[in-house]
Design a protein around this motif. Structure first.
Motif, PDB file in Angstrom:
ATOM      1  N   ARG A 102       0.829  -1.219   0.000  1.00 45.91           N
ATOM      2  CA  ARG A 102       0.000   0.000   0.000  1.00 45.91           C
ATOM      3  C   ARG A 102       0.861   1.266   0.000  1.00 45.91           C
ATOM      4  O   ARG A 102       1.813   1.378   0.762  1.00 45.91           O
ATOM      5  CB  ARG A 102      -0.923   0.017   1.211  1.00 45.91           C
ATOM      6  N   PRO A 103       0.530   2.225  -0.889  1.00 42.38           N
ATOM      7  CA  PRO A 103       1.233   3.508  -0.896  1.00 42.38           C
ATOM      8  C   PRO A 103       0.571   4.521   0.033  1.00 42.38           C
ATOM      9  O   PRO A 103       1.144   5.565   0.325  1.00 42.38           O
ATOM     10  CB  PRO A 103       1.104   3.971  -2.348  1.00 42.38           C
ATOM     11  N   GLU A 104      -0.642   4.203   0.504  1.00 42.49           N
ATOM     12  CA  GLU A 104      -1.410   5.081   1.410  1.00 42.49           C
ATOM     13  C   GLU A 104      -2.472   4.208   2.071  1.00 42.49           C
ATOM     14  O   GLU A 104      -2.656   3.049   1.714  1.00 42.49           O
ATOM     15  CB  GLU A 104      -2.066   6.211   0.605  1.00 42.49           C
ATOM     16  N   GLN A 131       2.531   1.477   7.953  1.00 44.65           N
ATOM     17  CA  GLN A 131       3.660   1.662   7.034  1.00 44.65           C
ATOM     18  C   GLN A 131       3.168   1.652   5.588  1.00 44.65           C
ATOM     19  O   GLN A 131       2.351   0.812   5.229  1.00 44.65           O
ATOM     20  CB  GLN A 131       4.689   0.543   7.240  1.00 44.65           C
ATOM     21  N   CYS A 132       3.623   2.618   4.822  1.00 46.78           N
ATOM     22  CA  CYS A 132       3.226   2.740   3.420  1.00 46.78           C
ATOM     23  C   CYS A 132       4.472   2.717   2.546  1.00 46.78           C
ATOM     24  O   CYS A 132       5.555   3.131   2.993  1.00 46.78           O
ATOM     25  CB  CYS A 132       2.448   4.033   3.190  1.00 46.78           C
ATOM     26  N   TRP A 133       4.292   2.285   1.301  1.00 48.80           N
ATOM     27  CA  TRP A 133       5.454   1.992   0.455  1.00 48.80           C
ATOM     28  C   TRP A 133       5.363   2.654  -0.916  1.00 48.80           C
ATOM     29  O   TRP A 133       4.264   2.886  -1.422  1.00 48.80           O
ATOM     30  CB  TRP A 133       5.553   0.481   0.234  1.00 48.80           C
ATOM     31  N   ARG A 134       6.522   2.950  -1.477  1.00 50.88           N
ATOM     32  CA  ARG A 134       6.568   3.347  -2.890  1.00 50.88           C
ATOM     33  C   ARG A 134       7.840   2.765  -3.478  1.00 50.88           C
ATOM     34  O   ARG A 134       8.836   2.563  -2.752  1.00 50.88           O
ATOM     35  CB  ARG A 134       6.570   4.867  -3.030  1.00 50.88           C
ATOM     36  N   TYR A 135       7.781   2.451  -4.780  1.00 45.43           N
ATOM     37  CA  TYR A 135       8.991   1.956  -5.425  1.00 45.43           C
ATOM     38  C   TYR A 135       9.504   3.076  -6.313  1.00 45.43           C
ATOM     39  O   TYR A 135       9.003   3.299  -7.401  1.00 45.43           O
ATOM     40  CB  TYR A 135       8.740   0.708  -6.260  1.00 45.43           C
ATOM     41  N   ARG A 142      15.666   8.745  -2.147  1.00 51.21           N
ATOM     42  CA  ARG A 142      14.585   8.973  -1.186  1.00 51.21           C
ATOM     43  C   ARG A 142      14.119   7.647  -0.598  1.00 51.21           C
ATOM     44  O   ARG A 142      14.379   6.582  -1.137  1.00 51.21           O
ATOM     45  CB  ARG A 142      13.424   9.706  -1.866  1.00 51.21           C
ATOM     46  N   ARG A 143      13.393   7.747   0.495  1.00 52.26           N
ATOM     47  CA  ARG A 143      12.923   6.557   1.193  1.00 52.26           C
ATOM     48  C   ARG A 143      11.857   5.837   0.381  1.00 52.26           C
ATOM     49  O   ARG A 143      11.174   6.432  -0.449  1.00 52.26           O
ATOM     50  CB  ARG A 143      12.366   6.981   2.541  1.00 52.26           C
ATOM     51  N   ARG A 144      11.736   4.540   0.630  1.00 49.90           N
ATOM     52  CA  ARG A 144      10.697   3.760  -0.055  1.00 49.90           C
ATOM     53  C   ARG A 144       9.581   3.382   0.905  1.00 49.90           C
ATOM     54  O   ARG A 144       8.592   2.768   0.489  1.00 49.90           O
ATOM     55  CB  ARG A 144      11.302   2.487  -0.665  1.00 49.90           C
ATOM     56  N   GLU A 145       9.788   3.683   2.170  1.00 53.91           N
ATOM     57  CA  GLU A 145       8.708   3.398   3.126  1.00 53.91           C
ATOM     58  C   GLU A 145       8.644   4.535   4.133  1.00 53.91           C
ATOM     59  O   GLU A 145       9.608   5.226   4.402  1.00 53.91           O
ATOM     60  CB  GLU A 145       8.938   2.066   3.854  1.00 53.91           C
ATOM     61  N   HIS A 146       7.438   4.769   4.622  1.00 59.71           N
ATOM     62  CA  HIS A 146       7.272   5.672   5.761  1.00 59.71           C
ATOM     63  C   HIS A 146       6.014   5.234   6.495  1.00 59.71           C
ATOM     64  O   HIS A 146       5.247   4.405   5.989  1.00 59.71           O
ATOM     65  CB  HIS A 146       7.223   7.136   5.345  1.00 59.71           C
ATOM     66  N   TYR A 147       5.860   5.740   7.712  1.00 62.64           N
ATOM     67  CA  TYR A 147       4.660   5.419   8.483  1.00 62.64           C
ATOM     68  C   TYR A 147       3.735   6.632   8.390  1.00 62.64           C
ATOM     69  O   TYR A 147       4.210   7.778   8.442  1.00 62.64           O
ATOM     70  CB  TYR A 147       5.014   5.124   9.944  1.00 62.64           C
TER      71      TYR A 147
HETATM   72  O1  LIG Z   1       4.520  10.480   0.555  1.00 64.33           O
HETATM   73  C1  LIG Z   1       4.346   9.500  -0.379  1.00 64.33           C
HETATM   74  C2  LIG Z   1       4.918   8.208   0.072  1.00 64.33           C
HETATM   75  C3  LIG Z   1       4.182   7.038  -0.047  1.00 64.33           C
HETATM   76  C4  LIG Z   1       4.752   5.853   0.379  1.00 64.33           C
HETATM   77  C5  LIG Z   1       6.011   5.858   0.883  1.00 64.33           C
HETATM   78  C6  LIG Z   1       6.679   7.061   0.994  1.00 64.33           C
HETATM   79 BR1  LIG Z   1       8.422   7.098   1.695  1.00 64.33          BR
HETATM   80  N1  LIG Z   1       6.156   8.232   0.595  1.00 64.33           N
END
Ligand SMILES: OCc1cccc(Br)n1
Length: 446
Positions: A102-104, A131-135, A142-147
């Protein structure tokens, strides 16, 4: 082959054998690119932050929910050209299903509300920290995950819902020492854009796409914005007028352009009036250029920003009245926000507001010789049963070592189990801050 086998990035349909770690080959001890470990000192800060998120959510009467970090890819496929779509962490699982990290959180929340259907009574006030993810290509490092902390209100069409959501974020900021001189909220409504596009005869189905382009207004050159808007079929003249309106910084000026009859003005006026009543007027300002980068917003949108302008948006949210129906659910109004765990920490560092969070333990318990290790276990258990935290020394160690560990774990007191005292059920206690030392019956030890 290894990359393909692990589905790194491209969703190849070839499922080669999983890469396994040859015996005795040194593994990479770092976490995967763009991800973080949380060793104790970082975990203490994360727990401090998340506890504030959750305590504020409960203060506002919201219920905690959560969802799988893995969802079907289809939940996030929207055709509006969003960055979140381009960076979807998606792959084909071993059952050949298209899935995504999930990205959100909002789509999962919408899915659960639809799943619950009539078994839940509206309005729903739910919150989640997940926790949300982006590739993202690591070019930008930049980070690929954040909470993300989310609060959502499902089933309230009135602007009182958005006003309460902003109040909850203001409450959070105040709890951690952030003031209205550090941070503000830019507030607008997508109904401004909707009314303008209607005026220029732009088809409704372009609305989401236009919003996504406008959201990039401060990120890419204005000529690029004009070009992309042109591709949607909006006339050059309409684009110029649109951009003109989006630079408006006061509700009165906006009203002069849109007229006072539209919902956009009415909603925004109501929001600013409610802000007064909630007591956060000094935190918010109207800014027509705020549209946010998610296609599904339909009304009020807002984003928290640092007034020094050094950081990316701290949080953002808004009304998304159509999302549930786009998933085949009922036409239920909704609004919510997302608040990431990264920018806020940068802001706290900037403001020197990071909390001092050392390890703390009330007691370190140690047997004075190895025959008393069992007795030490009894002492530790007695204290733990009283709700006292105990670091039990688990092997025979010289006292010098014990004092060093007591300092490292920041123990309040040292409880020594010695042969003579233990014969009459007592232990020796040393209060490490004062040096005070006394003997006490174990059962009297508080
Ligand atoms: O703010 C957009 C976003 C979505 C998922 C992961 C990260 Br790091 N940033």
């Amino acid at each position: 082959a290894a990359t393909k086998a692990n589905g790194g990035g491209r969703s190849g349909s070839i499922v080669a054998p999983l890469v396994v770690n040859e015996e005795f080959q040194k593994i990479d001890v770092n976490p995967p690119k763009g991800t973080r470990d949380f060793p104790p000192e970082d975990m203490r800060l994360r727990n401090w932050l998340f506890n504030h998120f959750k305590e504020v959510s409960r203060l506002f009467g919201y219920e905690e929910v959560d969802f799988p970090v893995l969802e079907t890819e289809a939940l996030f496929i929207r055709k509006a050209g969003e960055e979140i779509r381009d960076q979807l962490y998606c792959f084909e699982d071993r059952g050949n299903r298209r899935v995504a990290l999930r990205p959100e959180l909002t789509p999962s929340l919408a899915r659960l509300v639809i799943q619950k259907g009539k078994s839940v009574s509206l309005p729903l006030k739910w919150f989640a920290v997940g926790q949300c993810w982006r590739y993202e290509r690591m070019t930008r490092g930049r980070r690929r995950e954040h909470y993300q902390w989310n609060m959502d209100i499902i089933g309230v069409p009135e602007v009182t819902a958005e006003a309460e959501l902003i109040s909850s974020i203001v409450t959070f900021f105040k709890r951690i020492g952030i003031t209205a001189s550090d941070v503000g909220f830019k507030v607008s409504s997508r109904k401004v854009l909707q009314e303008l596009l209607k005026k220029y005869g732009v088809p409704e189905d372009l609305f989401g796409r236009v919003c996504i382009i406008i959201d990039k207004i401060e990120k890419i050159p204005i000529d690029e914005i004009k070009k992309e808007l042109g591709f949607t079929g909006i006339s050059e003249d309409a684009v110029e007028q649109l951009l003109q309106v989006l630079s408006v910084k006061s509700l009165d000026d906006l009203e002069d352009i849109l007229g006072g009859a539209g919902e956009a003005i009415a909603d925004l006026k109501q929001l600013f009036s409610l802000a007064e009543k909630f007591g956060y007027s000094e935190w918010i300002q109207f800014d027509a250029s705020v549209v946010r980068g998610l296609a599904y917003y339909t009304g009020i949108v807002f984003e928290g920003f640092d007034r020094k302008g050094k950081l990316r948006a701290i949080c953002g949210g808004g009304r998304y009245d159509r999302l549930l129906s786009t998933y085949g659910g009922d036409d239920i109004p909704a609004c919510g926000f997302g608040f990431g765990d990264a920018v806020i920490v940068e802001l706290l560092k900037e403001k020197d507001l990071l909390p001092e969070l050392g390890q703390e333990v009330e007691n370190i318990v140690c047997a004075l010789d190895k025959d008393l290790q069992g007795a030490a276990a009894t002492v530790a258990t007695t204290l733990r049963d009283k709700g006292q935290t105990v670091d039990l020394v688990l092997e025979s160690k010289p006292l010098k070592w014990v004092f060093k560990r007591a300092a490292r774990v920041n123990a309040r007191r040292l409880v020594l189990v010695g042969k003579t005292e233990w014969e009459d059920g007592s232990v020796s206690v040393k209060v490490l801050s004062s040096g005070e030392q006394f003997q006490v019956k174990l059962n009297d030890l508080e």
